[in-house]
Design a protein around this motif. Structure first.
Motif, PDB file in Angstrom:
ATOM      1  N   ASP A   1      27.523   5.280  28.279  1.00  0.00           N
ATOM      2  CA  ASP A   1      26.446   5.846  27.473  1.00  0.00           C
ATOM      3  C   ASP A   1      25.115   5.132  27.688  1.00  0.00           C
ATOM      4  O   ASP A   1      24.150   5.361  26.956  1.00  0.00           O
ATOM      5  CB  ASP A   1      26.804   5.819  25.987  1.00  0.00           C
ATOM      6  CG  ASP A   1      27.076   4.409  25.469  1.00  0.00           C
ATOM      7  OD1 ASP A   1      26.943   3.435  26.252  1.00  0.00           O
ATOM      8  OD2 ASP A   1      27.434   4.265  24.280  1.00  0.00           O
ATOM      9  N   GLY A   2      25.068   4.265  28.687  1.00  0.00           N
ATOM     10  CA  GLY A   2      23.822   3.587  29.011  1.00  0.00           C
ATOM     11  C   GLY A   2      23.493   2.392  28.146  1.00  0.00           C
ATOM     12  O   GLY A   2      22.431   1.784  28.320  1.00  0.00           O
ATOM     13  N   THR A   3      24.369   2.031  27.214  1.00  0.00           N
ATOM     14  CA  THR A   3      24.114   0.858  26.380  1.00  0.00           C
ATOM     15  C   THR A   3      24.430  -0.406  27.173  1.00  0.00           C
ATOM     16  O   THR A   3      24.871  -0.353  28.319  1.00  0.00           O
ATOM     17  CB  THR A   3      24.953   0.913  25.086  1.00  0.00           C
ATOM     18  OG1 THR A   3      26.335   1.097  25.423  1.00  0.00           O
ATOM     19  CG2 THR A   3      24.499   2.076  24.212  1.00  0.00           C
ATOM     20  N   ALA A   4      24.203  -1.550  26.545  1.00  0.00           N
ATOM     21  CA  ALA A   4      24.324  -2.826  27.237  1.00  0.00           C
ATOM     22  C   ALA A   4      25.750  -3.089  27.729  1.00  0.00           C
ATOM     23  O   ALA A   4      26.734  -2.680  27.094  1.00  0.00           O
ATOM     24  CB  ALA A   4      23.880  -3.958  26.314  1.00  0.00           C
ATOM     25  N   GLU A   5      25.858  -3.756  28.866  1.00  0.00           N
ATOM     26  CA  GLU A   5      27.153  -4.155  29.399  1.00  0.00           C
ATOM     27  C   GLU A   5      27.795  -5.181  28.462  1.00  0.00           C
ATOM     28  O   GLU A   5      27.098  -5.946  27.791  1.00  0.00           O
ATOM     29  CB  GLU A   5      26.975  -4.743  30.799  1.00  0.00           C
ATOM     30  CG  GLU A   5      26.410  -3.745  31.802  1.00  0.00           C
ATOM     31  CD  GLU A   5      26.083  -4.374  33.143  1.00  0.00           C
ATOM     32  OE1 GLU A   5      26.322  -5.599  33.301  1.00  0.00           O
ATOM     33  OE2 GLU A   5      25.586  -3.659  34.032  1.00  0.00           O
TER      34      GLU A   5
ATOM     35  N   ARG B   1      30.361  -1.976  32.212  1.00  0.00           N
ATOM     36  CA  ARG B   1      29.242  -1.078  31.925  1.00  0.00           C
ATOM     37  C   ARG B   1      29.758   0.178  31.225  1.00  0.00           C
ATOM     38  O   ARG B   1      30.623   0.877  31.746  1.00  0.00           O
ATOM     39  CB  ARG B   1      28.541  -0.683  33.216  1.00  0.00           C
ATOM     40  CG  ARG B   1      27.303   0.182  33.031  1.00  0.00           C
ATOM     41  CD  ARG B   1      26.756   0.634  34.372  1.00  0.00           C
ATOM     42  NE  ARG B   1      25.522   1.386  34.228  1.00  0.00           N
ATOM     43  CZ  ARG B   1      24.957   2.090  35.213  1.00  0.00           C
ATOM     44  NH1 ARG B   1      25.533   2.129  36.417  1.00  0.00           N
ATOM     45  NH2 ARG B   1      23.841   2.750  35.002  1.00  0.00           N
ATOM     46  N   PRO B   2      29.253   0.500  30.022  1.00  0.00           N
ATOM     47  CA  PRO B   2      29.697   1.705  29.313  1.00  0.00           C
ATOM     48  C   PRO B   2      29.018   2.959  29.845  1.00  0.00           C
ATOM     49  O   PRO B   2      27.957   2.884  30.472  1.00  0.00           O
ATOM     50  CB  PRO B   2      29.281   1.422  27.861  1.00  0.00           C
ATOM     51  CG  PRO B   2      28.108   0.511  27.976  1.00  0.00           C
ATOM     52  CD  PRO B   2      28.330  -0.312  29.211  1.00  0.00           C
TER      53      PRO B   2
ATOM     54  N   LYS C   1      35.301   7.704  25.972  1.00  0.00           N
ATOM     55  CA  LYS C   1      34.318   6.780  26.524  1.00  0.00           C
ATOM     56  C   LYS C   1      34.921   6.024  27.694  1.00  0.00           C
ATOM     57  O   LYS C   1      36.097   5.650  27.669  1.00  0.00           O
ATOM     58  CB  LYS C   1      33.837   5.800  25.452  1.00  0.00           C
ATOM     59  CG  LYS C   1      32.607   4.996  25.851  1.00  0.00           C
ATOM     60  CD  LYS C   1      32.014   4.299  24.627  1.00  0.00           C
ATOM     61  CE  LYS C   1      30.728   3.561  24.976  1.00  0.00           C
ATOM     62  NZ  LYS C   1      30.120   2.917  23.796  1.00  0.00           N
TER      63      LYS C   1
ATOM     64  N   TYR D   1      34.354   2.889  30.842  1.00  0.00           N
ATOM     65  CA  TYR D   1      33.705   1.646  31.226  1.00  0.00           C
ATOM     66  C   TYR D   1      34.053   1.349  32.680  1.00  0.00           C
ATOM     67  O   TYR D   1      35.157   1.652  33.136  1.00  0.00           O
ATOM     68  CB  TYR D   1      34.185   0.476  30.364  1.00  0.00           C
ATOM     69  CG  TYR D   1      33.797   0.547  28.901  1.00  0.00           C
ATOM     70  CD1 TYR D   1      32.678  -0.128  28.425  1.00  0.00           C
ATOM     71  CD2 TYR D   1      34.558   1.287  28.003  1.00  0.00           C
ATOM     72  CE1 TYR D   1      32.327  -0.077  27.084  1.00  0.00           C
ATOM     73  CE2 TYR D   1      34.211   1.357  26.651  1.00  0.00           C
ATOM     74  CZ  TYR D   1      33.090   0.668  26.203  1.00  0.00           C
ATOM     75  OH  TYR D   1      32.740   0.730  24.880  1.00  0.00           O
TER      76      TYR D   1
ATOM     77  N   VAL E   1      25.879  10.494  28.459  1.00  0.00           N
ATOM     78  CA  VAL E   1      24.570  11.090  28.152  1.00  0.00           C
ATOM     79  C   VAL E   1      24.291  12.285  29.063  1.00  0.00           C
ATOM     80  O   VAL E   1      23.166  12.769  29.134  1.00  0.00           O
ATOM     81  CB  VAL E   1      23.438  10.045  28.290  1.00  0.00           C
ATOM     82  CG1 VAL E   1      23.550   8.993  27.197  1.00  0.00           C
ATOM     83  CG2 VAL E   1      23.465   9.371  29.662  1.00  0.00           C
TER      84      VAL E   1
END
Length: 236
Positions: free
Chosen positions: A96-100, A93-94, A82, A84, A145
């Protein structure tokens, strides 16, 4: 060594977590015994990288005022690599599109209660943080993703998966870039539904609308093969 138009911090890295003996068991460096000062040094170095990533820097090569570097972080969470990338807000910001998340929340993942995984922070050249941290093929589909993270097949940049032989695999922004019968993969196409995008399959697959042409080609080859065998029998 030679004159360079980048800040000295570019290229610096530091890791924190179980794999780094200079890290402690918690982000506050409590109960580290004789290693307490070393742990503080590791945390201080992370803070330096983040601070330099926010510091303005005038660069001729990069075209005006940028920051000294872009800060990124790489780790493994749940067995999955993963990435960032630090944003101008200071949040990470990750991929995988999840929250920062805050840098403190990211760092906490290295310790008990988190994923207990090594986190490697890097200061990379200005403007390369998104690509090196979370979208390495720069197609605007984040690595976490992306069904083909190493080859562009997103909405802003794709790869030719059908068309002229000499253009296959090249970057494109539309079918016209791929020549006769061209197809520019820009929507995460996966013709065989194996989770790997057509753009990075070992053999390019027929794209939507191209299956009829492929079938016709197979039929034509079969007919020519049979005709050749009959002609050979007649000559003998």
């Amino acid at each position: 060594a030679f004159p360079s138009d980048v800040a000295p911090v570019v290229g610096q890295q530091v890791s924190i977590g179980p794999g780094n003996p200079d890290s402690c068991d918690d982000m506050t460096c409590n109960d580290c015994g004789l290693g307490n000062q070393i742990c503080i040094d590791v945390v201080d170095r992370i803070n330096v990288l983040n601070a330099r990533a926010a510091e303005p820097f005038d660069s001729f090569v990069f075209g005006g005022t940028v920051t000294e570097c872009d800060a990124i972080a790489k780790t493994v969470e749940g067995g999955v690599v993963k990435g960032y990338a630090r944003q101008s807000s200071g949040l990470y910001r990750p991929d995988d599109g999840t929250a920062e998340i805050t840098e403190a929340a990211l760092r906490a993942k290295a310790f008990p209660g988190g994923d207990e995984q090594d986190i490697v922070y890097s200061c990379v050249p200005p403007g390369s943080g998104e690509r090196m941290g979370i979208d390495r093929d720069a197609d605007s589909v984040l690595d976490g993703v992306d069904n083909c993270p190493s080859w562009p097949n997103g909405a802003t940049l794709g790869s030719c998966t059908a068309g002229d032989a000499g253009l296959l695999g090249l970057s494109c922004t539309g079918a016209v870039d791929c020549g006769t019968g061209g197809f520019c993969s820009q929507a995460q196409e996966d013709g065989d539904s194996n989770g790997t995008g057509d753009a990075c399959e070992p053999t390019f697959l027929p794209e939507p609308g191209g299956s009829a042409g492929a079938a016709l080609g197979v039929l034509l080859v079969t007919m020519l093969s049979r005709r050749g065998r009959r002609a050979g029998i007649g000559r003998s």
